[in-house]
Motif scaffolding. Sequence first.
Motif, mmCIF file in Angstrom:
data_model
loop_
_atom_site.group_PDB
_atom_site.id
_atom_site.type_symbol
_atom_site.label_atom_id
_atom_site.label_comp_id
_atom_site.label_asym_id
_atom_site.label_seq_id
_atom_site.Cartn_x
_atom_site.Cartn_y
_atom_site.Cartn_z
ATOM 1 N N GLU A 78 0.856 -1.185 0.000
ATOM 2 C CA GLU A 78 0.000 0.000 0.000
ATOM 3 C C GLU A 78 0.892 1.234 0.000
ATOM 4 N N ILE A 79 0.680 2.106 -0.980
ATOM 5 C CA ILE A 79 1.527 3.280 -1.171
ATOM 6 C C ILE A 79 0.774 4.553 -0.778
ATOM 7 N N VAL A 81 0.221 8.445 -0.864
ATOM 8 C CA VAL A 81 0.548 9.419 -1.908
ATOM 9 C C VAL A 81 0.280 10.835 -1.417
ATOM 10 N N ILE A 103 -5.669 8.871 -8.582
ATOM 11 C CA ILE A 103 -5.466 7.782 -7.615
ATOM 12 C C ILE A 103 -6.307 6.572 -8.031
ATOM 13 N N LEU A 106 -4.595 4.754 -10.936
ATOM 14 C CA LEU A 106 -3.454 3.962 -10.481
ATOM 15 C C LEU A 106 -3.926 2.664 -9.829
ATOM 16 N N ASN A 107 -4.944 2.743 -9.002
ATOM 17 C CA ASN A 107 -5.453 1.535 -8.348
ATOM 18 C C ASN A 107 -6.023 0.543 -9.353
ATOM 19 N N THR A 134 -1.624 -1.017 -4.158
ATOM 20 C CA THR A 134 -2.684 -0.028 -4.032
ATOM 21 C C THR A 134 -2.110 1.329 -3.603
ATOM 22 N N PHE A 135 -2.849 2.378 -3.913
ATOM 23 C CA PHE A 135 -2.418 3.749 -3.661
ATOM 24 C C PHE A 135 -3.492 4.466 -2.848
ATOM 25 N N LEU A 172 4.948 8.233 -1.644
ATOM 26 C CA LEU A 172 5.138 8.581 -3.056
ATOM 27 C C LEU A 172 4.681 10.014 -3.247
ATOM 28 N N THR A 223 0.522 6.339 -14.603
ATOM 29 C CA THR A 223 0.780 4.892 -14.542
ATOM 30 C C THR A 223 2.143 4.585 -15.126
ATOM 31 N N VAL A 226 4.902 6.141 -12.701
ATOM 32 C CA VAL A 226 5.020 5.358 -11.470
ATOM 33 C C VAL A 226 5.703 4.020 -11.771
#
Length: 314
Positions: A78-79, A81, A103, A106-107, A134-135, A172, A223, A226
């Motif tokens: 888990e990131i 942000v 977000i 990205l997920n 996950t973000f 991040l 995406t 990252v």
Amino acid sequence: MKKILLSATALLMLISCQNEVTETAPETSAVSLRGCASQEVLAAQMKADPTLALRMSKIEAFTEKAMLTGRLVNGKVEIPVVVNVLYKTAAENISLAQIQSQIDVLNEDFNATNADFSSTPALFSGVAANVGITFVLQNVVRKSTKTISWSTNDAMKSGTKGIAPTTPTTVLNMWSCNMGGGILGYAQFPGGSSATDGVVIDNNAFGRTGTVSGVYNLGRTATHEVGHWMNLRHIWGDASCGSDMVSDTPTHDTANYGVPAYPHYSTCTGTPVEMTMNYMDYTDDRGMYMFSNGQKSRMDALFVTGGARSGFGI
């Protein structure tokens, strides 16, 4: 399929240089083809710090060993942000809804829940990956600035002109700002200074409400960037028929643009069908929709104990 090979010398050979646009340049070139400056930024960083090549070489050695031994992530990464918004105009001060849409993208993309994942051709369905990362949006920091457009010299990450990163070893950081020179974004690879670590995205290509050319409006610029932040290279290896250090991605002649018709054949050895729908190519947002299992393994290796981004939670 490509043989995975890396050394500090090879890293330097992968890199080409690019002239920067000064952060006060009035010109903000319209983007017609995807422009990612990650490799050029890496070149500048290596020139400024010769020890960076050694650090990155050690990260690659660790990554290869982790993949060979299967010592990868056991659990879900888990990131957190933090999005840093730099704006001169009201339009550049992007909304919370636009930030949240990024977000969400990205997920979806890192968990293979994006609607277009089902478009993966049968040829690549066996290696199409659910990365399982996950973000979570932790905070949004905003700053009004007199800067018209920003270059790739990391000035947006400075507390003087820009916004300094928030605890980059565990968060991040993403910067949204008006990029000049037709650049959509760039990222810092693992191994670089924590003072500049993170991802920069042009405010017009940030999230689903981005507007650059109408083709970079699905959040895929982030995406792609990252992916670099997680140690992925461009799929063509930044060289003609180069290596991206991933074994299950076909060798590409060079970058692909637009939305190539499938199948698109490489002229490299074996004339493989190119994986143009991979997030690490240069296609339009609607033309990219998958990572591979080999790319997933490279990313996973960063987060295990001893990995370059092991400070992030699992």
